[in-house]
Design a protein around this motif. Structure first.
Motif, PDB file in Angstrom:
ATOM      1  N   ASP A 110       0.837  -1.203   0.000  1.00  0.00           N
ATOM      2  CA  ASP A 110       0.000   0.000   0.000  1.00  0.00           C
ATOM      3  C   ASP A 110       0.873   1.254   0.000  1.00  0.00           C
ATOM      4  O   ASP A 110       0.590   2.232   0.690  1.00  0.00           O
ATOM      5  CB  ASP A 110      -0.950  -0.010   1.196  1.00  0.00           C
ATOM      6  CG  ASP A 110      -0.249  -0.279   2.527  1.00  0.00           C
ATOM      7  OD1 ASP A 110       0.839  -0.890   2.514  1.00  0.00           O
ATOM      8  OD2 ASP A 110      -0.791   0.126   3.575  1.00  0.00           O
TER       9      ASP A 110
ATOM     10  N   PRO B 226       3.923   3.038   3.724  1.00  0.00           N
ATOM     11  CA  PRO B 226       2.598   2.426   3.575  1.00  0.00           C
ATOM     12  C   PRO B 226       1.465   3.354   4.003  1.00  0.00           C
ATOM     13  O   PRO B 226       1.584   4.110   4.973  1.00  0.00           O
ATOM     14  CB  PRO B 226       2.681   1.213   4.503  1.00  0.00           C
ATOM     15  CG  PRO B 226       3.628   1.642   5.581  1.00  0.00           C
ATOM     16  CD  PRO B 226       4.637   2.543   4.914  1.00  0.00           C
ATOM     17  N   LEU B 227       0.375   3.275   3.293  1.00  0.00           N
ATOM     18  CA  LEU B 227      -0.835   4.005   3.667  1.00  0.00           C
ATOM     19  C   LEU B 227      -1.197   3.745   5.126  1.00  0.00           C
ATOM     20  O   LEU B 227      -1.608   4.658   5.852  1.00  0.00           O
ATOM     21  CB  LEU B 227      -1.975   3.583   2.738  1.00  0.00           C
ATOM     22  CG  LEU B 227      -3.341   4.248   2.850  1.00  0.00           C
ATOM     23  CD1 LEU B 227      -4.104   4.049   1.554  1.00  0.00           C
ATOM     24  CD2 LEU B 227      -4.186   3.720   4.005  1.00  0.00           C
ATOM     25  N   ARG B 228      -1.013   2.506   5.577  1.00  0.00           N
ATOM     26  CA  ARG B 228      -1.420   2.146   6.947  1.00  0.00           C
ATOM     27  C   ARG B 228      -0.692   2.956   8.011  1.00  0.00           C
ATOM     28  O   ARG B 228      -1.186   3.111   9.125  1.00  0.00           O
ATOM     29  CB  ARG B 228      -1.172   0.651   7.174  1.00  0.00           C
ATOM     30  CG  ARG B 228      -2.142  -0.275   6.468  1.00  0.00           C
ATOM     31  CD  ARG B 228      -1.613  -1.690   6.427  1.00  0.00           C
ATOM     32  NE  ARG B 228      -0.440  -1.797   5.568  1.00  0.00           N
ATOM     33  CZ  ARG B 228       0.511  -2.698   5.717  1.00  0.00           C
ATOM     34  NH1 ARG B 228       0.460  -3.577   6.716  1.00  0.00           N
ATOM     35  NH2 ARG B 228       1.533  -2.722   4.883  1.00  0.00           N
TER      36      ARG B 228
ATOM     37  N   TYR C 181      -6.427   0.082   2.570  1.00  0.00           N
ATOM     38  CA  TYR C 181      -5.225  -0.677   2.203  1.00  0.00           C
ATOM     39  C   TYR C 181      -5.549  -2.030   1.590  1.00  0.00           C
ATOM     40  O   TYR C 181      -4.740  -2.594   0.860  1.00  0.00           O
ATOM     41  CB  TYR C 181      -4.310  -0.854   3.419  1.00  0.00           C
ATOM     42  CG  TYR C 181      -4.757  -1.921   4.384  1.00  0.00           C
ATOM     43  CD1 TYR C 181      -4.274  -3.222   4.308  1.00  0.00           C
ATOM     44  CD2 TYR C 181      -5.680  -1.640   5.380  1.00  0.00           C
ATOM     45  CE1 TYR C 181      -4.686  -4.209   5.197  1.00  0.00           C
ATOM     46  CE2 TYR C 181      -6.103  -2.599   6.270  1.00  0.00           C
ATOM     47  CZ  TYR C 181      -5.599  -3.886   6.178  1.00  0.00           C
ATOM     48  OH  TYR C 181      -6.018  -4.852   7.054  1.00  0.00           O
ATOM     49  N   TYR C 182      -6.731  -2.597   1.899  1.00  0.00           N
ATOM     50  CA  TYR C 182      -7.065  -3.904   1.330  1.00  0.00           C
ATOM     51  C   TYR C 182      -8.157  -3.799   0.255  1.00  0.00           C
ATOM     52  O   TYR C 182      -8.778  -4.800  -0.111  1.00  0.00           O
ATOM     53  CB  TYR C 182      -7.471  -4.906   2.418  1.00  0.00           C
ATOM     54  CG  TYR C 182      -8.710  -4.569   3.218  1.00  0.00           C
ATOM     55  CD1 TYR C 182      -9.975  -4.925   2.749  1.00  0.00           C
ATOM     56  CD2 TYR C 182      -8.623  -3.934   4.449  1.00  0.00           C
ATOM     57  CE1 TYR C 182     -11.115  -4.636   3.495  1.00  0.00           C
ATOM     58  CE2 TYR C 182      -9.745  -3.643   5.196  1.00  0.00           C
ATOM     59  CZ  TYR C 182     -10.994  -3.993   4.715  1.00  0.00           C
ATOM     60  OH  TYR C 182     -12.121  -3.705   5.450  1.00  0.00           O
TER      61      TYR C 182
ATOM     62  N   PRO D  44      -8.190  -2.939  -3.501  1.00  0.00           N
ATOM     63  CA  PRO D  44      -7.297  -2.654  -4.627  1.00  0.00           C
ATOM     64  C   PRO D  44      -7.750  -1.497  -5.500  1.00  0.00           C
ATOM     65  O   PRO D  44      -6.933  -0.682  -5.942  1.00  0.00           O
ATOM     66  CB  PRO D  44      -7.274  -3.973  -5.408  1.00  0.00           C
ATOM     67  CG  PRO D  44      -7.672  -5.012  -4.418  1.00  0.00           C
ATOM     68  CD  PRO D  44      -8.605  -4.344  -3.465  1.00  0.00           C
TER      69      PRO D  44
ATOM     70  N   LEU E 103      -6.898   1.720  -3.730  1.00  0.00           N
ATOM     71  CA  LEU E 103      -5.454   1.950  -3.779  1.00  0.00           C
ATOM     72  C   LEU E 103      -5.050   2.490  -5.145  1.00  0.00           C
ATOM     73  O   LEU E 103      -4.268   3.451  -5.245  1.00  0.00           O
ATOM     74  CB  LEU E 103      -4.706   0.642  -3.520  1.00  0.00           C
ATOM     75  CG  LEU E 103      -4.331   0.299  -2.080  1.00  0.00           C
ATOM     76  CD1 LEU E 103      -3.634  -1.056  -2.053  1.00  0.00           C
ATOM     77  CD2 LEU E 103      -3.426   1.361  -1.479  1.00  0.00           C
TER      78      LEU E 103
ATOM     79  N   TRP F  22      -3.149   6.021  -6.157  1.00  0.00           N
ATOM     80  CA  TRP F  22      -1.946   6.108  -6.997  1.00  0.00           C
ATOM     81  C   TRP F  22      -2.185   7.034  -8.192  1.00  0.00           C
ATOM     82  O   TRP F  22      -1.336   7.862  -8.512  1.00  0.00           O
ATOM     83  CB  TRP F  22      -1.548   4.718  -7.491  1.00  0.00           C
ATOM     84  CG  TRP F  22      -1.109   3.790  -6.407  1.00  0.00           C
ATOM     85  CD1 TRP F  22      -0.611   4.137  -5.184  1.00  0.00           C
ATOM     86  CD2 TRP F  22      -1.123   2.360  -6.445  1.00  0.00           C
ATOM     87  NE1 TRP F  22      -0.316   3.012  -4.447  1.00  0.00           N
ATOM     88  CE2 TRP F  22      -0.621   1.911  -5.196  1.00  0.00           C
ATOM     89  CE3 TRP F  22      -1.516   1.424  -7.391  1.00  0.00           C
ATOM     90  CZ2 TRP F  22      -0.494   0.551  -4.901  1.00  0.00           C
ATOM     91  CZ3 TRP F  22      -1.391   0.074  -7.091  1.00  0.00           C
ATOM     92  CH2 TRP F  22      -0.881  -0.349  -5.857  1.00  0.00           C
TER      93      TRP F  22
END
Length: 589
Positions: free
Chosen positions: A173, A222-224, A282-283, A285, A288, A292
């Motif tokens: 992520d 990471p996004l998290r 984050y999970y 797709p 995400l 991007w």
């Protein structure tokens, strides 16, 4: 620097002992040039005074234990105020601290003007619009850190095998990239006289923390680590991110903070657009991919470097396509493939690797013709992204026994383990043959004289051949040994090298021998390495990147009672670095 400027008056409480101890080595030249923003004298094209940003360790103001006067002023506002975190202080209490920090800055400027002529015509800037001509707010080197969904740790960001490689964990992520030193600054106040807290002090290091402890690999954030645990509707930015203190020391530069802000803004926009909590993104797709795209496909302006390729400029016409493919993990990269080499031809081998990775990732692989002459990798990436950009993102499959929603506190929630890369046993610099070795074997570890002794290995630090010991070099190479101290204690951490042609021999029985050896350098790229074993070419003009090795396993016939290894070449322009050799008697037919 202005011709009509005069030195500032001596600030109250000035004492040279604030600055002539631990940081006394900082002279006028270092102080003047290390943060010079405009060199007015160095360029004939400009007519401008010098402009300096004075920011070096003597100006650091620790927040651990305050000078007596500051502590007393704080206690006068509230009992215990001098022991509070600056974040917990009231605005008025913080201003007491800030005012003393301003006075300390002026003391250092006066110290420079008093001792070094080049500072005597320096004037404070009017650009801040403040009465004391200092910035209105202090620069806080380390802010409060989030307890985030995932807290980035040092082991995640260390380069896989070498600082020049990608980080060990390349988070799925990713929202921006960075690389820098694990660089602690002084955070402790040390009193320099027997007056204690009543007298001068210096900013000092705490414990074993120091500048320049080595650096990260090429890392992604990471996004998290923007999303706090247990709280919705809040995102981290600037330096208030989810990482440990040591990782924060490497991800604190102004461009890092700008990138964190851009990433946080993109996450917030997608969260609001779809009414999805940031903790869930984050999970997902498709979300995400939307983040991007928001960071990459911007007009006007420059796209953000999310994947840390070293050689592709954001204004390159293929930059967005290359980034999008890398983020989807379809470029079949190894840990050391930090350059995309956009102008290299898209060979059949390269295309086949990418197309296989596209299929393995769950996309429909689009056929791409091999042209004559071949198109460039950049052109191929643009064509491939054109096909993939219209396809939905494949679903993410949690690893192992994960629930449908994977655990965000794992670095790689969709992959087993903590690391994104697999060690190639032929390229890791670690012998595949491990002790105890077969009877009659000889094993040698090449390193500096003070390098670690390895059980089952003979220590070779470049000494000339000695008949009594039965091995050595044709000339003394003891000055051509190195110990990198990167993978401390490891057999791949040291080597002997030559930029000429040098011969090593070992007394053995005549007959067939299996020879295992390794070339490479854990700390630096080494192009053009050469090795011959007896009369056979084992390594020819081979390049290894920093942290990458090349291991040879072959057989040689000995007829003169000495096994001979030749490294380098007579006209070599590069080093050949030899890490270790293991000689094993081969069974006779």
């Amino acid at each position: 620097q202005q011709e009509d400027a005069t030195p500032i008056a001596e600030p109250p409480g000035y004492d040279p002992r604030y600055f002539n101890g631990l940081w006394g080595w900082i002279d006028g030249t270092f102080a003047y040039t290390s943060r010079r923003l405009v060199d007015g004298q160095g360029f004939k094209e400009i007519d401008h005074p010098d402009v300096l940003l004075i920011n070096s360790p003597p100006i650091d103001y620790p927040l651990d234990v305050y000078p007596a006067g500051v502590a007393a002023a704080l206690e006068a506002t509230e009992a215990g105020a001098s022991t509070k975190s600056i974040v917990a202080m009231t605005r008025a209490q913080r201003e007491i601290v800030f005012q003393d920090a301003r006075r300390h800055s002026l003391k250092f400027l006066h110290h420079l003007q008093r001792n070094y002529p080049q500072f005597r015509h320096m004037a404070l800037s009017d650009e801040f619009g403040t009465p004391d001509k200092l910035p209105p707010k202090p620069y806080i080197r380390e802010g409060l850190r989030l307890v985030s969904q995932y807290i980035i740790r040092e082991q995640d960001v260390l380069g896989f095998g070498s600082r020049s490689n990608y980080a060990s964990a390349m988070f799925p992520d990713a929202v921006f990239s960075w690389q820098f030193e694990l660089d602690f600054h002084p955070t402790q106040r040390s009193w320099t006289t027997d007056q204690g807290a009543e007298g001068p002090w210096e900013a000092d290091f705490r414990g074993a923390r120091r500048f320049g402890r080595g650096g990260t690999g090429r890392s992604v954030f990471p996004l998290r680590a923007l999303v706090p645990q247990g709280m919705e509707g809040l995102l981290g930015a600037q330096k208030n991110l989810g990482y440990t203190s040591i990782v924060g020391s490497s991800c604190r530069l102004h461009d890092h903070c700008i990138h964190a802000g851009q990433a946080s803004g993109a996450v917030a926009a997608v969260s609001l657009r779809h009414e999805v909590n940031p903790s869930e993104l984050y999970y997902q797709p498709e979300r995400l991919a939307e983040i991007w795209t928001g960071l990459l496909e911007v007009e006007p302006g420059a796209p953000l470097a999310i994947w840390p390729f070293a050689d592709v400029d954001p204004y390159d016409p293929g930059f967005v396509a290359i980034q999008q493919l890398a983020l989807r993990r379809v470029l079949a990269l190894k840990a050391w493939d930090t350059s995309f080499q956009a102008d290299q031809p898209a060979t059949r081998q390269w295309l086949d690797g990418v197309l296989a990775a596209i299929g393995a990732a769950g996309f429909k692989a689009s056929p791409i013709a091999l042209q004559d002459p071949p198109q460039t990798r950049r052109e191929a990436a643009i064509e491939l992204w054109g096909a993939l950009s219209t396809q939905p993102m494949p679903p993410l499959v949690p690893s192992g026994n994960e629930a449908e929603t994977p655990d965000p506190s794992r670095p790689l929630p969709f992959t087993a383990g903590r690391e994104s890369w697999q060690l190639d046993p032929r390229r890791d610099g670690l012998p595949n043959l491990v002790p105890p070795f077969p009877a009659g074997s000889r094993a040698f570890h090449f390193t500096s004289a003070n390098g670690p002794r390895k059980a089952e290995y003979t220590h070779d630090s470049g000494a000339k051949f000695n008949a009594e010991q039965g091995f050595g070099w044709s000339r003394d190479l003891s000055d051509s040994t190195r110990l990198r101290q990167i993978d401390k204690g490891s057999i791949r951490d040291g080597f002997v090298f030559t930029r000429q042609e040098d011969v090593w021999e070992c007394v053995v029985e005549n007959g067939q021998w299996k020879v295992h050896l390794c070339v490479g350098d854990i700390g630096h790229d080494q192009p053009g390495q050469n090795v011959r074993i007896e009369d056979q070419v084992a390594v020819q003009n081979l390049g290894t990147t920093a942290g990458e090795f090349y291991e040879v396993e072959t057989e040689a016939t000995v007829r003169d009672g000495r096994l001979t290894v030749t490294i380098g070449a007579p006209d070599a322009e590069n080093n050949t670095c030899l890490n270790w050799i293991i000689l094993v008697p081969a069974p006779s037919d």
